[in-house]
Scaffold this active site. Structure first.
Site, PDB file in Angstrom:
ATOM      1  N   CYS A  15      -1.533   5.992   8.870  1.00 32.30           N
ATOM      2  CA  CYS A  15      -1.876   4.655   8.362  1.00 32.30           C
ATOM      3  C   CYS A  15      -3.039   4.821   7.403  1.00 32.30           C
ATOM      4  CB  CYS A  15      -2.206   3.700   9.512  1.00 32.30           C
ATOM      5  SG  CYS A  15      -3.589   4.266  10.531  1.00 32.30           S
TER       6      CYS A  15
ATOM      7  N   ARG B 204       0.828  -1.205   0.000  1.00 30.40           N
ATOM      8  CA  ARG B 204       0.000   0.000   0.000  1.00 30.40           C
ATOM      9  C   ARG B 204       0.862   1.255   0.000  1.00 30.40           C
ATOM     10  NH1 ARG B 204      -4.599  -0.556   4.445  1.00 30.40           N
ATOM     11  NH2 ARG B 204      -5.035   1.574   3.771  1.00 30.40           N
TER      12      ARG B 204
END
Length: 325
Positions: A279, A222
């Site tokens: 995050c 990611r």
């Protein structure tokens, strides 16, 4: 504490206690302003049992489980179903939040947090012990929230419910329909530590003019942008950010690594000006914040979370996105 080191040492003999010299690293607490709270925020199942058994113990055990929407798992439903740690209550990250924001579970106001804590029967005089059902996933977010709102007497069960069960501790397996009422002896008074949270503009400022390290807790895929974002926003990462995936600070049982291993991981990063964690939506970033705390980076300047995280940054309203390593 030494006690934790010994307990961890017994659990896995290859762990050596941290060398005394590792405690004098410049950015760590020896030189930071005024580190708040207990030496370690982690407890093992035996330590929790001891704490609860003390006479007049004001300990509130809290299941803080939250799951990625794609998992189709609902923390509160699983809590009601059981099993749970005896006498636990449940903290819902999607309830104790800013309901007016389009971003997931942004911080509530101090008044909202106080009212929510009181609704769980938690007062400012209580010791709060948090766990989640995955081991170490969402409990650190709630640990960070309590600290953000001025409550330092808060701990996380290292390894979560799986660690509790692995040691054969008592469980409440009764299915319940509604959350049991807890009695609050006195109110909860939240006071925000606004220097522990970063906004989109604050992070843009750090990127343009330097400052704290930006640590991204998402997976490598990611971070590089090879894996599409689960919320459908732009894939990739912020300029100047460092990928510290949550798996880098946990063992294969979902327990936080020992202090010396965390210290050597963070020594490779320039943390002299503080740290901001990020995050997907501000939950697993707090695993890295807790790891920093355990490695000795306890001042507020090392405990900052970018609350909007990638849900905000990767959106069209966000900031510059890089792909690749």
């Amino acid at each position: 504490s030494m006690c934790n080191t010994l307990v961890l040492g017994l659990a896995s003999p290859r762990i050596k206690p941290p060398p005394a010299s590792s405690l004098s690293v410049s950015a760590r607490s020896s030189s930071s302003a005024s580190p708040q709270g207990p030496a370690s925020a982690l407890l093992d199942p035996n330590e929790i049992e001891t704490m609860v058994a003390r006479p007049r113990a004001a300990v509130k055990i809290v299941d803080a489980s939250w799951h990625m929407p794609a998992s189709k798992r609902i923390g509160k439903a699983e809590f009601l179903e059981g099993p749970r740690v005896p006498k636990a209550t449940f903290f819902d990250i999607d309830e104790a939040c800013d309901k007016s924001s389009s971003l997931p579970h942004m911080l509530p106001t101090a008044e909202e947090f106080s009212a929510y804590a009181e609704s769980l029967g938690i007062s400012s005089a209580d010791t709060v012990v948090l766990y989640d059902t995955l081991g170490m996933f969402s409990a650190p977010r709630v640990w960070w929230m309590f600290r953000y709102f001025g409550h330092d007497n808060v701990f996380v069960l290292n390894g979560g419910l799986p660690a509790w069960m692995a040691e054969g501790k008592a469980l409440d397996e009764a299915k319940i329909e509604t959350l049991p009422p807890y009695e609050s002896k006195g109110g909860f008074k939240a006071e925000e530590r606004k220097d522990m949270v970063a906004s989109l503009d604050a992070v843009k400022g750090i990127i343009s003019s330097g400052g704290p390290a930006i640590l991204d807790a998402r997976s490598a895929g990611r971070f590089t942008g090879e894996v599409p974002d689960p919320r459908g926003v732009r894939p990739g990462h912020m300029p100047a950010s460092v990928n510290v995936p949550m798996t880098a600070v946990l063992d294969d049982q979902g327990r936080m690594l020992p202090e010396d291993q965390l210290a050597s991981l963070f020594e490779k990063i320039d943390l002299k000006n503080g740290a901001v964690t990020s995050c997907g939506s501000g939950v697993t970033a707090c695993i890295i914040s807790l790891a920093l705390h355990e490695a000795g980076y306890r001042g507020n300047e090392h405990q900052v979370v970018y609350d909007g995280s990638w849900a905000e940054w990767g959106s069209e309203a966000g900031g510059e996105v890089l792909t690749g390593p």
